[in-house]
Design a protein around this motif. Structure first.
Motif, PDB file in Angstrom:
ATOM      1  N   MET A   1      47.769 101.109  35.651  1.00 38.34           N
ATOM      2  CA  MET A   1      46.642 101.393  36.505  1.00 38.34           C
ATOM      3  C   MET A   1      45.952 102.664  36.010  1.00 38.34           C
ATOM      4  N   ARG A   2      44.658 102.720  36.091  1.00 39.46           N
ATOM      5  CA  ARG A   2      43.874 103.847  35.613  1.00 39.46           C
ATOM      6  C   ARG A   2      43.995 105.040  36.549  1.00 39.46           C
ATOM      7  N   VAL A   3      44.124 106.226  35.995  1.00 34.44           N
ATOM      8  CA  VAL A   3      44.192 107.447  36.785  1.00 34.44           C
ATOM      9  C   VAL A   3      42.794 108.032  36.875  1.00 34.44           C
ATOM     10  N   VAL A   4      42.392 108.425  38.072  1.00 32.99           N
ATOM     11  CA  VAL A   4      41.068 108.987  38.289  1.00 32.99           C
ATOM     12  C   VAL A   4      41.226 110.428  38.735  1.00 32.99           C
ATOM     13  N   ALA A   5      40.531 111.332  38.074  1.00 28.36           N
ATOM     14  CA  ALA A   5      40.574 112.744  38.444  1.00 28.36           C
ATOM     15  C   ALA A   5      39.328 113.086  39.243  1.00 28.36           C
ATOM     16  N   VAL A   6      39.526 113.634  40.415  1.00 28.70           N
ATOM     17  CA  VAL A   6      38.410 114.082  41.237  1.00 28.70           C
ATOM     18  C   VAL A   6      38.431 115.595  41.194  1.00 28.70           C
ATOM     19  N   GLY A  72      30.166 136.850  26.907  1.00 22.74           N
ATOM     20  CA  GLY A  72      28.785 136.558  27.293  1.00 22.74           C
ATOM     21  C   GLY A  72      28.382 135.117  27.063  1.00 22.74           C
ATOM     22  N   GLY A  73      29.143 134.368  26.296  1.00 22.08           N
ATOM     23  CA  GLY A  73      28.858 132.950  26.091  1.00 22.08           C
ATOM     24  C   GLY A  73      29.198 132.147  27.338  1.00 22.08           C
ATOM     25  N   PHE A  74      28.751 130.907  27.380  1.00 18.99           N
ATOM     26  CA  PHE A  74      29.055 130.064  28.528  1.00 18.99           C
ATOM     27  C   PHE A  74      28.935 128.597  28.158  1.00 18.99           C
ATOM     28  N   ARG A  75      29.488 127.755  29.012  1.00 15.82           N
ATOM     29  CA  ARG A  75      29.346 126.295  28.915  1.00 15.82           C
ATOM     30  C   ARG A  75      28.963 125.781  30.285  1.00 15.82           C
ATOM     31  N   ARG A  76      28.093 124.753  30.292  1.00 13.28           N
ATOM     32  CA  ARG A  76      27.705 124.124  31.555  1.00 13.28           C
ATOM     33  C   ARG A  76      28.165 122.678  31.563  1.00 13.28           C
ATOM     34  N   PHE A  77      28.699 122.276  32.721  1.00 16.54           N
ATOM     35  CA  PHE A  77      29.183 120.919  32.908  1.00 16.54           C
ATOM     36  C   PHE A  77      28.582 120.337  34.180  1.00 16.54           C
ATOM     37  N   ARG A  78      28.495 119.036  34.228  1.00 19.28           N
ATOM     38  CA  ARG A  78      28.036 118.314  35.414  1.00 19.28           C
ATOM     39  C   ARG A  78      29.260 117.664  36.049  1.00 19.28           C
ATOM     40  N   VAL A  79      29.468 117.920  37.361  1.00 14.38           N
ATOM     41  CA  VAL A  79      30.558 117.282  38.089  1.00 14.38           C
ATOM     42  C   VAL A  79      30.110 115.861  38.399  1.00 14.38           C
ATOM     43  N   LEU A  80      30.875 114.882  37.976  1.00 13.22           N
ATOM     44  CA  LEU A  80      30.498 113.479  38.138  1.00 13.22           C
ATOM     45  C   LEU A  80      30.881 112.965  39.521  1.00 13.22           C
ATOM     46  N   ALA A  81      29.953 112.320  40.182  1.00 12.08           N
ATOM     47  CA  ALA A  81      30.161 111.823  41.542  1.00 12.08           C
ATOM     48  C   ALA A  81      31.121 110.642  41.588  1.00 12.08           C
ATOM     49  N   ASP A  82      31.341 109.973  40.465  1.00 14.99           N
ATOM     50  CA  ASP A  82      32.203 108.786  40.462  1.00 14.99           C
ATOM     51  C   ASP A  82      33.687 109.120  40.310  1.00 14.99           C
ATOM     52  N   GLY A  83      34.040 110.418  40.296  1.00 12.69           N
ATOM     53  CA  GLY A  83      35.434 110.815  40.247  1.00 12.69           C
ATOM     54  C   GLY A  83      36.038 110.916  38.864  1.00 12.69           C
ATOM     55  N   ARG A  84      35.249 110.730  37.796  1.00 12.73           N
ATOM     56  CA  ARG A  84      35.787 110.815  36.438  1.00 12.73           C
ATOM     57  C   ARG A  84      35.971 112.241  35.960  1.00 12.73           C
TER      58      ARG A  84
END
Length: 124
Positions: A1-6, A72-84
């Motif tokens: 079964m697939r594991v989903v990370a929220v 001073g560097g940074f990274r930007r991420f988008r939190v996915l609404a589908d739980g991935r």
């Protein structure tokens, strides 16, 4: 079964203050991988560093997550609404997310690595 990370990063802030939730382990002598601390910081290895350091600041604004490096560097991420989990919000490097504990994920983008608290749902 697939594991989903929220990803549960709402309590993280960029001001470096303690999260105001019961059971916060800020200041505790020992931290375990099973109980990550929500203190507005993330464990990180920047630029392929060999050692993990808890010196990256985490900011959340809606679905956008910004992780700021000490240099001073940074990274930007988008939190996915589908739980991935997360995806890279900008730049050419893809974010790779893997589960590293019961309540923690590791996000890799290029040579940078971040460990973030997460709620893990699903079975294995």
């Amino acid at each position: 079964m697939r594991v989903v990370a929220v990803v549960a990063l709402i309590a993280l802030t960029g001001c470096g203050g303690e999260a105001s939730k019961p059971g916060n382990l800020v200041g505790a002598a020992e931290e375990t991988e099973a109980d990550p601390v929500d203190d507005g910081k993330a464990d990180c290895r920047i630029g392929g560093a060999e050692e993990w350091a808890r010196d990256c600041m985490v900011e959340r604004a809606g679905e956008m997550l910004t992780i700021r490096h000490g240099d001073g560097g940074f990274r930007r991420f988008r939190v996915l609404a589908d739980g991935r989990g997360l995806e890279a919000a900008d730049g050419a490097e893809v974010a790779v997310v893997k589960i590293v504990g019961d309540q923690q994920i590791e996000v890799a983008a290029g040579a940078d690595r971040y460990r973030l608290p997460a709620q893990i749902a699903g079975g294995r």
